[in-house]
Design a protein around this motif. Sequence first.
Motif, PDB file in Angstrom:
ATOM      1  N   ASP A  82      21.402  46.229   0.088  1.00 18.25           N
ATOM      2  CA  ASP A  82      19.956  46.465  -0.013  1.00 18.25           C
ATOM      3  C   ASP A  82      19.551  46.854  -1.433  1.00 18.25           C
ATOM      4  OD1 ASP A  82      19.663  45.890   2.649  1.00 18.25           O
ATOM      5  OD2 ASP A  82      19.605  47.980   3.309  1.00 18.25           O
ATOM      6  N   VAL A  83      20.365  47.683  -2.069  1.00 20.89           N
ATOM      7  CA  VAL A  83      20.090  48.120  -3.434  1.00 20.89           C
ATOM      8  C   VAL A  83      20.050  46.937  -4.390  1.00 20.89           C
ATOM      9  CG1 VAL A  83      21.229  49.222  -5.400  1.00 20.89           C
ATOM     10  CG2 VAL A  83      20.818  50.527  -3.342  1.00 20.89           C
ATOM     11  N   THR A  84      21.011  46.039  -4.234  1.00 17.87           N
ATOM     12  CA  THR A  84      21.065  44.857  -5.100  1.00 17.87           C
ATOM     13  C   THR A  84      19.823  44.001  -4.937  1.00 17.87           C
ATOM     14  OG1 THR A  84      23.486  44.826  -4.959  1.00 17.87           O
ATOM     15  CG2 THR A  84      22.408  42.810  -5.694  1.00 17.87           C
ATOM     16  N   LYS A  85      19.426  43.767  -3.688  1.00 15.78           N
ATOM     17  CA  LYS A  85      18.252  42.939  -3.421  1.00 15.78           C
ATOM     18  C   LYS A  85      16.980  43.568  -3.975  1.00 15.78           C
ATOM     19  CE  LYS A  85      15.713  40.672   0.299  1.00 15.78           C
ATOM     20  NZ  LYS A  85      15.674  40.360   1.756  1.00 15.78           N
ATOM     21  N   VAL A  86      16.805  44.869  -3.737  1.00 21.70           N
ATOM     22  CA  VAL A  86      15.587  45.551  -4.169  1.00 21.70           C
ATOM     23  C   VAL A  86      15.519  45.654  -5.688  1.00 21.70           C
ATOM     24  CG1 VAL A  86      14.304  47.732  -4.079  1.00 21.70           C
ATOM     25  CG2 VAL A  86      15.339  46.818  -2.002  1.00 21.70           C
ATOM     26  N   SER A  87      16.674  45.841  -6.332  1.00 19.36           N
ATOM     27  CA  SER A  87      16.669  45.929  -7.799  1.00 19.36           C
ATOM     28  C   SER A  87      16.188  44.623  -8.420  1.00 19.36           C
ATOM     29  CB  SER A  87      18.071  46.269  -8.313  1.00 19.36           C
ATOM     30  OG  SER A  87      18.989  45.237  -8.036  1.00 19.36           O
ATOM     31  N   TYR A  88      16.594  43.498  -7.845  1.00 20.56           N
ATOM     32  CA  TYR A  88      16.116  42.197  -8.327  1.00 20.56           C
ATOM     33  C   TYR A  88      14.606  42.077  -8.145  1.00 20.56           C
ATOM     34  CZ  TYR A  88      20.885  40.359  -8.792  1.00 20.56           C
ATOM     35  OH  TYR A  88      22.176  40.149  -9.189  1.00 20.56           O
ATOM     36  N   ILE A  89      14.126  42.521  -6.991  1.00 20.19           N
ATOM     37  CA  ILE A  89      12.693  42.440  -6.685  1.00 20.19           C
ATOM     38  C   ILE A  89      11.886  43.280  -7.673  1.00 20.19           C
ATOM     39  CG2 ILE A  89      10.925  43.118  -5.009  1.00 20.19           C
ATOM     40  CD1 ILE A  89      13.004  42.369  -2.818  1.00 20.19           C
ATOM     41  N   MET A  90      12.358  44.501  -7.920  1.00 17.47           N
ATOM     42  CA  MET A  90      11.628  45.398  -8.815  1.00 17.47           C
ATOM     43  C   MET A  90      11.565  44.842 -10.232  1.00 17.47           C
ATOM     44  SD  MET A  90      12.944  49.128  -7.435  1.00 17.47           S
ATOM     45  CE  MET A  90      11.761  50.106  -8.368  1.00 17.47           C
ATOM     46  N   VAL A  91      12.691  44.350 -10.712  1.00 17.31           N
ATOM     47  CA  VAL A  91      12.733  43.802 -12.074  1.00 17.31           C
ATOM     48  C   VAL A  91      11.901  42.523 -12.164  1.00 17.31           C
ATOM     49  CG1 VAL A  91      14.232  42.807 -13.846  1.00 17.31           C
ATOM     50  CG2 VAL A  91      14.944  44.858 -12.632  1.00 17.31           C
ATOM     51  N   ALA A  92      11.954  41.713 -11.112  1.00 19.75           N
ATOM     52  CA  ALA A  92      11.217  40.442 -11.126  1.00 19.75           C
ATOM     53  C   ALA A  92       9.714  40.640 -11.175  1.00 19.75           C
ATOM     54  CB  ALA A  92      11.586  39.611  -9.899  1.00 19.75           C
ATOM     55  N   THR A  93       9.240  41.822 -10.751  1.00 25.77           N
ATOM     56  CA  THR A  93       7.800  42.092 -10.745  1.00 25.77           C
ATOM     57  C   THR A  93       7.385  42.967 -11.921  1.00 25.77           C
ATOM     58  OG1 THR A  93       8.189  43.926  -9.195  1.00 25.77           O
ATOM     59  CG2 THR A  93       7.551  41.801  -8.259  1.00 25.77           C
ATOM     60  N   MET A  94       8.172  42.922 -13.001  1.00 25.53           N
ATOM     61  CA  MET A  94       7.833  43.620 -14.243  1.00 25.53           C
ATOM     62  C   MET A  94       7.553  42.593 -15.342  1.00 25.53           C
ATOM     63  SD  MET A  94      10.758  46.601 -14.421  1.00 25.53           S
ATOM     64  CE  MET A  94      10.858  47.933 -13.221  1.00 25.53           C
ATOM     65  N   THR A  95       6.918  43.043 -16.403  1.00 25.00           N
ATOM     66  CA  THR A  95       6.716  42.173 -17.563  1.00 25.00           C
ATOM     67  C   THR A  95       8.073  41.929 -18.222  1.00 25.00           C
ATOM     68  OG1 THR A  95       6.352  44.085 -19.000  1.00 25.00           O
ATOM     69  CG2 THR A  95       4.404  43.073 -17.989  1.00 25.00           C
TER      70      THR A  95
END
Length: 214
Positions: A82-95
Amino acid sequence: MLTSNNASDSSNNNNSLNTFSLLSIYAKVTFNGSNFNDWMHNIRMALRLEDKEYVLNKELNEIDESKDTPDEIAEYRAHCKDVTKVSYIMVATMTPELQLFYEDYWPYETCKELMEKYHQRSLQERYKIVNSLIITKMKDGESVTTHLQRNVDRLQKLNVNFDEELVIDIVLHSLPSFYDQFKLTYHLKKKEVTLSQLQGLLRTAESGLKTKGI
């Protein structure tokens, strides 16, 4: 009747649609350094749909698989996934600039650092919204349910844990004068209620006022 292959294809299509829908929710807000509260609120709302919001609040600690129980190992591995998936999501929604900085962070670390970095800005925004709520009164003709939900939603968007008694006080303060008897009775009883229970009491009071033609 679906064959096994057709059923599998249908399941894959549904999963793809669900993933696409979730990604569209995540992509609604891109974190650029000045919209932390909106971005975090959007992230949390989308993660709740997948029951993964906990990774923002729970640190991932290493375990010793030679000593831990099978359940603890399974929980740790699920947390890692879950951590791996969410970290990708968070970074993907940044500039792009922020992506470079936070691409090696876990969600808990990212959330903690950003909360500290933008804490003062969040406090200022919280003050503005709370101040607005204190002076805001229920609109003429508005249902008490709509009014309550509108106020609570604004508080929740701040991503700050408010004391429920404080929220109840704010809601009671915002009620128009024809709820004065309700407020008097409420305070005289001195009975602790939850925000949800208060909403039920207000609905009952609203029905009584409607019966009286108010």
